[in-house]
Write a protein that holds these residues in place. Structure first.
Motif, PDB file in Angstrom:
ATOM      1  N   SER A 201       0.958  -1.158  -0.286  1.00  0.00           N
ATOM      2  CA  SER A 201       0.020   0.058  -0.147  1.00  0.00           C
ATOM      3  C   SER A 201       0.882   1.175  -0.035  1.00  0.00           C
ATOM      4  O   SER A 201       0.452   1.927  -0.765  1.00  0.00           O
ATOM      5  N   VAL A 202       2.000   1.281   0.445  1.00  0.00           N
ATOM      6  CA  VAL A 202       3.423   2.813   0.484  1.00  0.00           C
ATOM      7  C   VAL A 202       3.792   2.544  -1.273  1.00  0.00           C
ATOM      8  O   VAL A 202       3.655   3.637  -1.271  1.00  0.00           O
ATOM      9  N   GLU A 203       3.325   1.459  -1.887  1.00  0.00           N
ATOM     10  CA  GLU A 203       3.449   1.717  -3.324  1.00  0.00           C
ATOM     11  C   GLU A 203       2.016   3.164  -3.777  1.00  0.00           C
ATOM     12  O   GLU A 203       2.794   3.001  -4.883  1.00  0.00           O
ATOM     13  N   ALA A 204       1.337   3.128  -3.110  1.00  0.00           N
ATOM     14  CA  ALA A 204       0.596   3.203  -4.270  1.00  0.00           C
ATOM     15  C   ALA A 204       0.299   5.353  -4.226  1.00  0.00           C
ATOM     16  O   ALA A 204       0.983   5.598  -3.778  1.00  0.00           O
ATOM     17  N   GLY A 205       0.359   5.518  -5.522  1.00  0.00           N
ATOM     18  CA  GLY A 205       0.215   7.349  -5.825  1.00  0.00           C
ATOM     19  C   GLY A 205       0.743   8.268  -6.934  1.00  0.00           C
ATOM     20  O   GLY A 205       0.997   6.307  -7.667  1.00  0.00           O
ATOM     21  N   THR A 206       1.669   7.944  -7.394  1.00  0.00           N
ATOM     22  CA  THR A 206       1.885   8.700  -8.521  1.00  0.00           C
ATOM     23  C   THR A 206       3.424   7.849  -8.839  1.00  0.00           C
ATOM     24  O   THR A 206       4.487   9.211  -8.743  1.00  0.00           O
ATOM     25  N   HIS A 207       3.718   7.762 -10.054  1.00  0.00           N
ATOM     26  CA  HIS A 207       5.272   7.878 -10.077  1.00  0.00           C
ATOM     27  C   HIS A 207       5.833   8.156 -11.148  1.00  0.00           C
ATOM     28  O   HIS A 207       5.356   8.295 -12.267  1.00  0.00           O
ATOM     29  N   ARG A 208       6.888   9.097 -11.445  1.00  0.00           N
ATOM     30  CA  ARG A 208       7.347  10.000 -12.830  1.00  0.00           C
ATOM     31  C   ARG A 208       8.573   9.099 -12.968  1.00  0.00           C
ATOM     32  O   ARG A 208       9.512   8.851 -12.425  1.00  0.00           O
ATOM     33  N   LEU A 209       9.107   9.354 -14.283  1.00  0.00           N
ATOM     34  CA  LEU A 209      10.309   8.736 -14.685  1.00  0.00           C
ATOM     35  C   LEU A 209      10.560  10.136 -15.990  1.00  0.00           C
ATOM     36  O   LEU A 209       9.707  10.655 -16.748  1.00  0.00           O
ATOM     37  N   VAL A 210      11.755  10.040 -15.755  1.00  0.00           N
ATOM     38  CA  VAL A 210      12.669  11.116 -16.438  1.00  0.00           C
ATOM     39  C   VAL A 210      13.725   9.863 -17.368  1.00  0.00           C
ATOM     40  O   VAL A 210      14.167   9.641 -16.734  1.00  0.00           O
ATOM     41  N   ARG A 211      13.697   9.979 -18.593  1.00  0.00           N
ATOM     42  CA  ARG A 211      14.682   9.363 -19.182  1.00  0.00           C
ATOM     43  C   ARG A 211      14.739  10.331 -20.932  1.00  0.00           C
ATOM     44  O   ARG A 211      13.966  10.949 -21.562  1.00  0.00           O
ATOM     45  N   MET A 212      15.679   9.668 -21.281  1.00  0.00           N
ATOM     46  CA  MET A 212      15.999   9.847 -23.082  1.00  0.00           C
ATOM     47  C   MET A 212      14.809   8.931 -23.543  1.00  0.00           C
ATOM     48  O   MET A 212      14.663   7.464 -23.917  1.00  0.00           O
ATOM     49  N   SER A 213      13.542  10.090 -24.468  1.00  0.00           N
ATOM     50  CA  SER A 213      12.491   8.357 -25.140  1.00  0.00           C
ATOM     51  C   SER A 213      13.258   7.903 -25.481  1.00  0.00           C
ATOM     52  O   SER A 213      13.973   8.389 -26.639  1.00  0.00           O
ATOM     53  N   PRO A 214      13.545   6.518 -25.598  1.00  0.00           N
ATOM     54  CA  PRO A 214      13.214   5.875 -26.753  1.00  0.00           C
ATOM     55  C   PRO A 214      12.204   5.942 -28.263  1.00  0.00           C
ATOM     56  O   PRO A 214      12.750   5.275 -28.954  1.00  0.00           O
ATOM     57  N   PHE A 215      11.357   6.665 -28.164  1.00  0.00           N
ATOM     58  CA  PHE A 215      10.166   6.809 -29.097  1.00  0.00           C
ATOM     59  C   PHE A 215      10.315   8.035 -29.116  1.00  0.00           C
ATOM     60  O   PHE A 215       9.435   8.255 -30.213  1.00  0.00           O
ATOM     61  N   ASN A 216      11.021   8.240 -29.142  1.00  0.00           N
ATOM     62  CA  ASN A 216      10.977  10.600 -29.674  1.00  0.00           C
ATOM     63  C   ASN A 216      12.949  10.021 -31.254  1.00  0.00           C
ATOM     64  O   ASN A 216      13.340  10.101 -30.386  1.00  0.00           O
ATOM     65  N   SER A 217      12.475  10.666 -31.998  1.00  0.00           N
ATOM     66  CA  SER A 217      12.879  10.547 -33.121  1.00  0.00           C
ATOM     67  C   SER A 217      14.171  11.494 -32.540  1.00  0.00           C
ATOM     68  O   SER A 217      15.421  11.478 -33.237  1.00  0.00           O
ATOM     69  N   ALA A 218      13.951  12.654 -32.211  1.00  0.00           N
ATOM     70  CA  ALA A 218      14.819  13.595 -31.569  1.00  0.00           C
ATOM     71  C   ALA A 218      15.358  13.471 -30.899  1.00  0.00           C
ATOM     72  O   ALA A 218      16.876  14.228 -30.313  1.00  0.00           O
ATOM     73  N   GLY A 219      15.602  12.525 -30.002  1.00  0.00           N
ATOM     74  CA  GLY A 219      16.450  11.955 -29.003  1.00  0.00           C
ATOM     75  C   GLY A 219      16.369  12.474 -27.401  1.00  0.00           C
ATOM     76  O   GLY A 219      17.511  12.774 -26.633  1.00  0.00           O
ATOM     77  N   SER A 220      15.045  13.336 -27.686  1.00  0.00           N
ATOM     78  CA  SER A 220      15.395  14.194 -26.752  1.00  0.00           C
ATOM     79  C   SER A 220      14.724  13.528 -24.801  1.00  0.00           C
ATOM     80  O   SER A 220      13.761  12.990 -24.897  1.00  0.00           O
ATOM     81  N   ARG A 221      14.653  14.608 -24.007  1.00  0.00           N
ATOM     82  CA  ARG A 221      14.324  13.395 -22.601  1.00  0.00           C
ATOM     83  C   ARG A 221      13.130  13.877 -22.289  1.00  0.00           C
ATOM     84  O   ARG A 221      12.351  14.907 -22.269  1.00  0.00           O
ATOM     85  N   GLU A 222      12.260  12.995 -21.837  1.00  0.00           N
ATOM     86  CA  GLU A 222      10.919  13.222 -21.663  1.00  0.00           C
ATOM     87  C   GLU A 222      10.803  12.961 -20.705  1.00  0.00           C
ATOM     88  O   GLU A 222      11.240  12.142 -19.789  1.00  0.00           O
ATOM     89  N   THR A 223       9.788  13.091 -19.817  1.00  0.00           N
ATOM     90  CA  THR A 223       9.135  12.813 -18.550  1.00  0.00           C
ATOM     91  C   THR A 223       7.403  12.476 -18.368  1.00  0.00           C
ATOM     92  O   THR A 223       6.625  12.833 -19.227  1.00  0.00           O
ATOM     93  N   SER A 224       7.407  11.210 -17.941  1.00  0.00           N
ATOM     94  CA  SER A 224       6.036  10.821 -18.367  1.00  0.00           C
ATOM     95  C   SER A 224       5.578   9.850 -16.817  1.00  0.00           C
ATOM     96  O   SER A 224       6.176  10.313 -15.526  1.00  0.00           O
ATOM     97  N   PHE A 225       4.300  10.184 -16.437  1.00  0.00           N
ATOM     98  CA  PHE A 225       4.113  10.039 -15.858  1.00  0.00           C
ATOM     99  C   PHE A 225       3.069   8.360 -14.941  1.00  0.00           C
ATOM    100  O   PHE A 225       2.601   7.977 -16.688  1.00  0.00           O
ATOM    101  N   ALA A 226       2.561   8.130 -13.663  1.00  0.00           N
ATOM    102  CA  ALA A 226       2.055   6.221 -14.396  1.00  0.00           C
ATOM    103  C   ALA A 226       1.669   6.496 -12.632  1.00  0.00           C
ATOM    104  O   ALA A 226       2.144   6.674 -11.634  1.00  0.00           O
ATOM    105  N   ALA A 227      -0.356   6.069 -12.728  1.00  0.00           N
ATOM    106  CA  ALA A 227      -0.190   5.564 -11.417  1.00  0.00           C
ATOM    107  C   ALA A 227      -0.330   4.845 -10.823  1.00  0.00           C
ATOM    108  O   ALA A 227      -0.918   3.111 -11.472  1.00  0.00           O
TER     109      ALA A 227
END
Length: 371
Positions: free
Chosen positions: A192-218
């Motif tokens: 239950s302590v894992e509940a909440g919003t998780h954030r990932l910051v990385r160089m996107s493997p899905f971005n042709s420009a190779g830019s850094r992207e921030t994404s979220f998962a609940a």
């Protein structure tokens, strides 16, 4: 000359262990194990498979807890002998072994101490976990799948049973959402302590420009309900839809309409299950998850009412509870407890114990301060 002196450390460990055994109550555990053994030996036990699995699981955990308590007592005694042998024999190898064993026992007692902090009403229950992709497009869907893999690997490392109930795959990569059960005692209190919003910051493997992207998962964690909870759901409060199960890329994995989606009309809660073989099994599993969510919602409403009456309506959990940074540096950090790791690969590989332990301790401290 070797002169190991861990007397202070061992005294602290024995004091902590004494407090732990007082809470766990080995005598009551032994009595419970004996009672479960009698039930498990009944010739008609497996006439009710679900009950039989629950009995054998409870028995296994009671026996494991007893064995762990007895093992710690013996290891503390053996450690003192090992230290004495190292000092008397001036033996470097034995001294190194003693230091290693001290560290190992310290971790085992620390893990056991965390278990005693799981004293919430629903903490002993199995858990139902749902992971949903948030903002971030395909990166978020991929991140959601990474989290699903992380938790299932963590469960596998602990020999916990995992049952995936539903997976909704994204079009390009990853998953839109996934729901699974961890059918082990105290899984809810632990996860239950894992509940909440998780954030990932990385160089996107899905971005042709190779830019850094921030994404979220609940991540949502609810306790698995039991028959005794009496969550009555009138038939006219739900809408049941059936559809065909599907896999990645839209490939059909079932040629019949066996998947089930249930909508709870008063609350708008939607649950689905497609991983069982029949529509009846999927409906039963989906109803169980719906009841679990309604149970947790009722609990949260009761707690909110108590806080409102007490004049304290401050939320205890922030929107973002953990950040996973893969670029420009590597770091996983829990934003509540402050615990961090410089090895995201190990964390995504299921190495979550220290994050979970620190989260449980943080929660207990926060609860104590608010009382």
């Amino acid at each position: 000359m070797i002169n190991l002196d861990f007397s202070a450390e061992i005294a602290d460990l024995r004091s902590t262990f004494a407090s732990i055994t007082e809470v766990l109550n080995p005598e009551a555990l032994a009595a419970r194990a004996q009672e479960l053994e009698a039930v498990a030996s009944a010739p008609d036990l497996w006439d009710d498979v679900e009950n039989a699995q629950r009995v054998t699981s409870d028995l296994s955990h009671a026996q494991a807890d007893l064995k762990r308590i007895q093992s710690i007592e013996a290891r503390l005694d053996d450690l003192e002998v090992l230290i004495e042998l190292a000092n008397e024999g001036d033996d470097e190898a034995t001294a190194a072994e003693a230091k290693q064993e001290l560290e190992a026992i310290t971790k085992v007692i620390g893990d056991l101490e965390v278990q005693t902090l799981l004293d919430g009403e629903f903490d002993p229950r199995p858990a139902v976990i749902t992971i949903r992709a948030g903002a971030g497009g395909v990166d978020a869907a991929d991140f959601a799948e990474m989290l699903l893999r992380m938790y299932t690997r963590w469960a596998e490392q602990h020999d916990y049973r995992v049952n995936v109930l539903d997976t909704s795959y994204a079009e390009q990569a990853g998953v839109k959402s996934a729901t699974f059960e961890v059918d082990e005692p105290y899984a809810f209190g632990t996860l239950s302590v894992e509940a909440g919003t998780h954030r990932l910051v990385r160089m996107s493997p899905f971005n042709s420009a190779g830019s850094r992207e921030t994404s979220f998962a609940a991540v949502e964690v609810v306790p698995l309900i039991e028959q005794a909870d009496h969550i009555d759901i009138p038939d006219n409060d739900i809408r049941v839809d059936v559809f065909r199960s599907s896999g990645p890329g839209g490939q059909s994995v079932n040629t019949t309409d066996s998947a089930v989606r249930i909508t709870h009309l008063p609350t708008g809660i939607v649950v689905s299950c497609q991983n069982e073989k029949s529509q009846i099994q999927n409906r039963a599993a989906a109803m169980r998850v719906l009841q679990s969510r309604l149970l947790l919602q009722r609990r949260e409403e009761e707690e909110a009412k108590k806080k409102e009456l007490a004049g304290n309506i401050t939320a205890s959990w922030g929107d973002q509870m953990r950040s996973y940074v893969l670029a420009p540096y590597k770091m996983v950090k829990d934003l509540r407890s402050g615990h961090e790791s410089g090895n995201p690969d190990r964390v995504f590989g299921g190495d979550l114990d220290e994050f979970i332990s620190s989260g449980i301790r943080w929660r207990k401290t926060t609860q104590s301060e608010s009382m």
